[in-house]
Design a protein around this motif. Sequence first.
Motif, PDB file in Angstrom:
ATOM      1  N   LEU A 411      27.047  20.223  60.352  1.00  0.00           N
ATOM      2  CA  LEU A 411      25.848  20.318  61.175  1.00  0.00           C
ATOM      3  C   LEU A 411      24.590  19.942  60.396  1.00  0.00           C
ATOM      4  N   THR A 412      24.559  20.216  59.102  1.00  0.00           N
ATOM      5  CA  THR A 412      23.408  19.753  58.315  1.00  0.00           C
ATOM      6  C   THR A 412      23.487  18.251  58.090  1.00  0.00           C
ATOM      7  N   LEU A 416      22.170  18.411  63.252  1.00  0.00           N
ATOM      8  CA  LEU A 416      22.281  19.285  64.424  1.00  0.00           C
ATOM      9  C   LEU A 416      22.093  20.762  64.087  1.00  0.00           C
ATOM     10  N   ALA A 417      21.933  21.077  62.805  1.00  0.00           N
ATOM     11  CA  ALA A 417      21.841  22.483  62.414  1.00  0.00           C
ATOM     12  C   ALA A 417      20.592  23.153  62.984  1.00  0.00           C
ATOM     13  N   THR A 418      19.508  22.413  63.129  1.00  0.00           N
ATOM     14  CA  THR A 418      18.290  22.994  63.696  1.00  0.00           C
ATOM     15  C   THR A 418      18.504  23.353  65.161  1.00  0.00           C
ATOM     16  N   GLN A 427      14.444  21.354  55.117  1.00  0.00           N
ATOM     17  CA  GLN A 427      14.454  21.789  53.727  1.00  0.00           C
ATOM     18  C   GLN A 427      15.480  22.896  53.499  1.00  0.00           C
ATOM     19  N   ARG A 428      15.807  23.628  54.552  1.00  0.00           N
ATOM     20  CA  ARG A 428      16.787  24.711  54.450  1.00  0.00           C
ATOM     21  C   ARG A 428      18.213  24.242  54.711  1.00  0.00           C
ATOM     22  N   PHE A 429      18.398  22.930  54.827  1.00  0.00           N
ATOM     23  CA  PHE A 429      19.753  22.385  54.948  1.00  0.00           C
ATOM     24  C   PHE A 429      20.494  22.450  53.614  1.00  0.00           C
ATOM     25  N   VAL A 430      19.762  22.662  52.532  1.00  0.00           N
ATOM     26  CA  VAL A 430      20.380  22.812  51.216  1.00  0.00           C
ATOM     27  C   VAL A 430      19.991  24.173  50.650  1.00  0.00           C
ATOM     28  N   PHE A 431      20.761  24.647  49.671  1.00  0.00           N
ATOM     29  CA  PHE A 431      20.525  25.939  49.055  1.00  0.00           C
ATOM     30  C   PHE A 431      19.532  25.789  47.893  1.00  0.00           C
TER      31      PHE A 431
END
Length: 450
Positions: A411-412, A416-418, A427-431
């Motif tokens: 999804l990232t 589609l994750a949002t 920016q929050r698609f990664v740790f």
Amino acid sequence: MKNIKLAIVGFLLAAGFSSCDEFIEKQPIDQLSQATFFADEATTRTAIIGAYRSMTTSASYGQAFIVIPEFAAGNMAHISSFPEYVEFQNFNIRIDNPWTLNIWTASYNTINAVNNIIAFAPRIAGFSNNTALQNLVREARFIRALSYFNLVRSWGDVPLILEPTTQQTTSADLRVSRNAASDVYAAIIADLTQALDLPLNASGTAKGRANGMAARALLAKVQLYAGNFAQAAQLAEEVLANGAYGLVENFATIWTTENSSESLFELQFDQQTPNTFVTNANPLSRQEFFARGAAEDVFEATDLRRSFTVRRALDVAGNEQFYVGKYRNFNPPTQNVPILRLGEVYLIHAEARAKADGNVSAGALASLNAIRQRAGISPVANPGSVDAFTREVQLEKRREMMFEFETWFDLTRTGLATEILGVPSQQRFVFPIPQLELDLNRNLVQNPGY
């Protein structure tokens, strides 16, 4: 069991591994030197077994790399509201979160272990004429590629370290900068291209070792993430056409029988190498991790995967709970972890072929519907645009791969994750890079937004 420790400092942390009874004890490599340790095929085989074992720890596929992506995907819950887990559900991860550090450290420990094999095994006398020894190096490249794939999906730009830490390595040598994700993907593809020459197929517990079809499946997945859709589709087609593997008729048997006909690469656990996660995620066990009720809502009511994947059972107090159904062998905790299997390859092919062709061909649609047919749900008859079809494939992947640590990354990757998970910013698609690593290495920089 006799222990063999690979005592090489990797990223300022020791990398260790153990071997089975068939391997003799060796003194630590830092006392022998790596070149002395890698004396023959037997010692190299010991080292590769240790590298596989390093992936079974609770900081890797033995717990953390199952749990953390599934918390981020909204599929899993903990018995207590510990911030270290809730942060992943809320997409507000602290830079000192212990689980990001655990996964980062475990990944680089594994990488350092295989870097030693790749560097020193080719120096063994007769290497150029020893196919078995050459294959051990190819296995090491497969493991390194998998480890870097997990790192680049989790953090984006990461340090790309392709040489082992030795006695001559200085602290300055270890203070490396992050490499661009594109460079990391190029290194992954290079390693897997060499791993393609491994023997094509495996059966039984040999599926716990890399093989040629597993290398093709992983490379197809990597090429999909890298945006090389034609290459991804072609590799997936090679796997699907192989004939040595096939979708099992009963979805549940992938986990209840282990090393099924569908499995391409399956990390092996046993009583000497127990699976920490299954100990903590089953009825009548420690009951730390649960499935979230919302995970069940992803499935259609008639989906045959639904009741197995999200298991309803009574806890010790007699209350109904949702459990992670795919990992049930907890007494003893010997449940294997399928890392690559044919069901996912069908869905990789569906998306990659449609994107490569610019339209939803019959082949792409057939791959999606093969998975839906096994699940007992209606086939997609009118897929619409490539974008609409990609969304349908992603929904099917959420169902098919739930609790197999893929949904979050898919999804990232697709953005589609949002929309689906409510991630507030890309920016929050990664740790975040672990704070301890930043403290130790001033050449590292934090991901934006943390």
